[in-house]
Scaffold this active site. Structure first.
Site, PDB file in Angstrom:
ATOM      1  N   GLU A 199       0.855  -1.192   0.000  1.00  0.00           N
ATOM      2  CA  GLU A 199       0.000   0.000   0.000  1.00  0.00           C
ATOM      3  C   GLU A 199       0.891   1.243   0.000  1.00  0.00           C
ATOM      4  O   GLU A 199       1.810   1.348   0.803  1.00  0.00           O
ATOM      5  CB  GLU A 199      -0.929  -0.020   1.224  1.00  0.00           C
ATOM      6  N   ALA A 208     -17.692  -0.658  -2.520  1.00  0.00           N
ATOM      7  CA  ALA A 208     -16.731  -1.227  -1.573  1.00  0.00           C
ATOM      8  C   ALA A 208     -17.083  -2.675  -1.237  1.00  0.00           C
ATOM      9  O   ALA A 208     -16.207  -3.554  -1.210  1.00  0.00           O
ATOM     10  CB  ALA A 208     -16.701  -0.382  -0.307  1.00  0.00           C
ATOM     11  N   HIS A 261     -42.645  -5.128  15.763  1.00  0.00           N
ATOM     12  CA  HIS A 261     -43.387  -3.866  15.713  1.00  0.00           C
ATOM     13  C   HIS A 261     -43.017  -3.024  16.932  1.00  0.00           C
ATOM     14  O   HIS A 261     -42.873  -3.568  18.009  1.00  0.00           O
ATOM     15  CB  HIS A 261     -44.893  -4.161  15.731  1.00  0.00           C
TER      16      HIS A 261
END
Ligand code: NAD
Length: 478
Positions: A35, A319, A443
């Site tokens: 990287e 992504a 709910h």
């Protein structure tokens, strides 16, 4: 130059690459992850994550502004831009640190620097602590994509921003022109509108958010208008000049000239794959006509030792798609029979209201040879949405008339980006409309709208009148 040898090397540590590296390590491989900037790539550092931190903060500003209607009396909110930027940077730092820990914990060796192929099984890495040669029988290319620049609007980080500068929040300009009414333009333009900018969108095509359900687009456009933004469609941005203290953007709207004064310009007209400087020629990797690296269903390029995943290999630039592809490529390298096999690839747009979709639209279903039926449920008829005071939007489902198979879902409204997960699971599991309609949903939750929409498609909605041939007047679900 020192040489290191791995079982596999991943180039690029975005959500595609860093996930691929982890999966490879899990499968027992000795992995190198190269990287040149920061772990997490665009998503964590300059895209999905920081923009969501800004969106959440901008929503808070808006909630406070509207709180008096709900009996909460707060001073009119002011934005401390430096503090907000600090918060956003903190979010990024935490996640980038987390990825570092994960790589380390899995035994992945992170190599800082810029990779360049010297052949199909070797790269050189420069710009790190020392130049290195890395050799491996398998490589995964995951270098992503970058913002497209258009003539007349060179990114300078000062007057003309790409998404990367806009996400950094250098300031909240009084007036902002956003060129491109696509996903990035809409998400970031909405943030700035909520933080107080007067935003003008220039979109070249006849509608913003091309490809998205027109009814959802209408609601998004209404939301923008309510926030004082202006949307010009059929508007091609031509250039800009500085006049006095202001910038004047010139555009052509349906052949007629338009000039818009502003203080900053955000250009978000799409992304192109990051392929330059990688030495793809040296490795013999084939690139398609639009610059994306061509791959097969196992993400292998034309060179058997080199795989490509995520934005660099095209498809929707998402992504989560990159991560999924990273897992598949890693498994293929480890000898598994994995391949692209998903049914559902959800998409979510974090504008206001949010829009998400998975599977086929009604038109898409027709094109695919189905006779579609649809069911819709409005959040305006849902107790939880009313209690939240976020009633804009709907859930719309598409099914096959003959078999009642669920084919697709579009959600526009509160938490649409989270709600789509259930729809993705339903599609992936091959659910029928009835499967969702018969599943008890807690709910009061927003998720009930999906159940009700499926019931509506079957003509069995409880909290809406089942009159599909006529406009439905929805009742209120208490
Ligand atoms: P986009 O393709 O979504 O939209 C770009 C828009 O710019 C298009 O509508 C196009 O017609 C318009 N345009 C092009 N040239 C123009 C001009 N000269 N004048 C005016 N309008 C012009 O691209 P984007 O918004 O930059 O996003 C890039 C990619 O990143 C997309 O593929 C998107 O899917 C992805 N992304 C996804 C998310 C998400 O999933 N939430 C978030 C951010 C980015």
């Amino acid at each position: 130059m020192a040489t290191k040898t791995f079982d596999a090397v991943v180039i690029g540590a975005g959500p595609g690459g860093y996930v691929a590296a982890i999966r490879l390590a899990q499968l027992g491989k000795k992995v190198g992850l190269v990287e040149k900037e920061s772990l997490g790539g665009v998503c964590l550092n300059w895209g999905c994550i920081p923009s969501k931190a800004l969106i959440a903060a901008a929503n808070l500003v808006e909630d406070v502004r509207g709180a008096a209607e709900r009996g909460i009396l707060a001073e009119s909110p002011r934005v401390d831009v430096a503090k907000l930027r600090e918060f956003k940077n903190g979010v990024v730092k935490k996640l980038v640190g987390g990825v570092g820990q994960l790589e380390k914990g899995n035994g992945v060796e992170v190599v800082k620097g810029t990779a360049r192929f010297t052949g199909p099984t070797s790269i050189e890495v420069s710009g790190g602590a020392e130049p290195l040669r890395l050799e491996a029988p398998a490589f995964i290319l995951a270098t992503g994509a970058k913002s497209i620049e258009i003539p007349g609007f060179a990114f300078d980080g000062k007057d003309v921003w790409s998404a990367r500068e806009a996400v950094d929040l250098p300031e909240v300009p009084k007036r902002l022109v956003v060129i491109g009414g696509g996903i990035i333009g809409l998400e970031l333009g909405t943030v700035y509108a909520k933080l107080g900018s007067q935003v003008t969108f220039l979109e070249a095509l006849p509608q913003i958010l091309t490809g998205i359900d027109p009814e959802a687009v209408r609601l998004v456009q209404k939301g923008l208008r309510q926030r004082g933004a202006t949307v010009h469609v059929g508007a091609k941005a031509k250039g800009y000049e500085r006049k006095g203290g202001a910038l004047v953007v010139s555009a052509e709207v349906d052949g007629k000239p338009l000039a818009v004064e502003c203080d900053k310009i955000l250009v978000a007209v799409g992304m192109r794959p990051t392929v330059e400087g990688l030495g793809l020629e040296a490795a013999g990797v084939k690139v398609g006509p639009k610059g994306f690296v061509e791959v097969d269903a196992q993400y292998r390029t034309n060179v058997p030792s080199i795989f490509a995943i995520g934005d660099i290999s095209g498809g929707p630039l998402l992504a989560h798609k990159a991560s999924k592809e990273g897992e598949i490529a890693a498994e293929v390298i480890a000898g598994h029979k994995s391949a692209r096999d998903w049914v559902a690839m959800p998409g979510a747009i974090f504008c206001d209201p949010e829009v998400s979709a998975v599977g086929l639209s009604e038109e898409g279903a027709r094109k695919a040879g189905y006779e579609p039926i649809t069911g819709k449920f409005a959040f305006a008829a849902l107790g939880r949405a009313i209690a939240m005071d976020h009633t804009e939007g709907f859930v719309k489902v598409v099914g096959d008339k003959a078999s009642k198979l669920l084919l697709g879902v579009t959600i526009c409204g509160p938490e649409a980006s989270d709600l789509i997960a259930e729809a993705a699971l339903a599609l992936e599991m091959g659910a029928y409309l009835e499967d969702v309609a018969l599943t008890v949903h807690a709910h009061p939750t927003l998720s009930e709208a999906f159940m009700e929409a499926c019931k509506a498609a079957l003509g069995e909605a409880i909290h809406a009148l089942n009159r599909p041939e006529r406009p439905r007047k929805d009742a209120v679900k208490a």
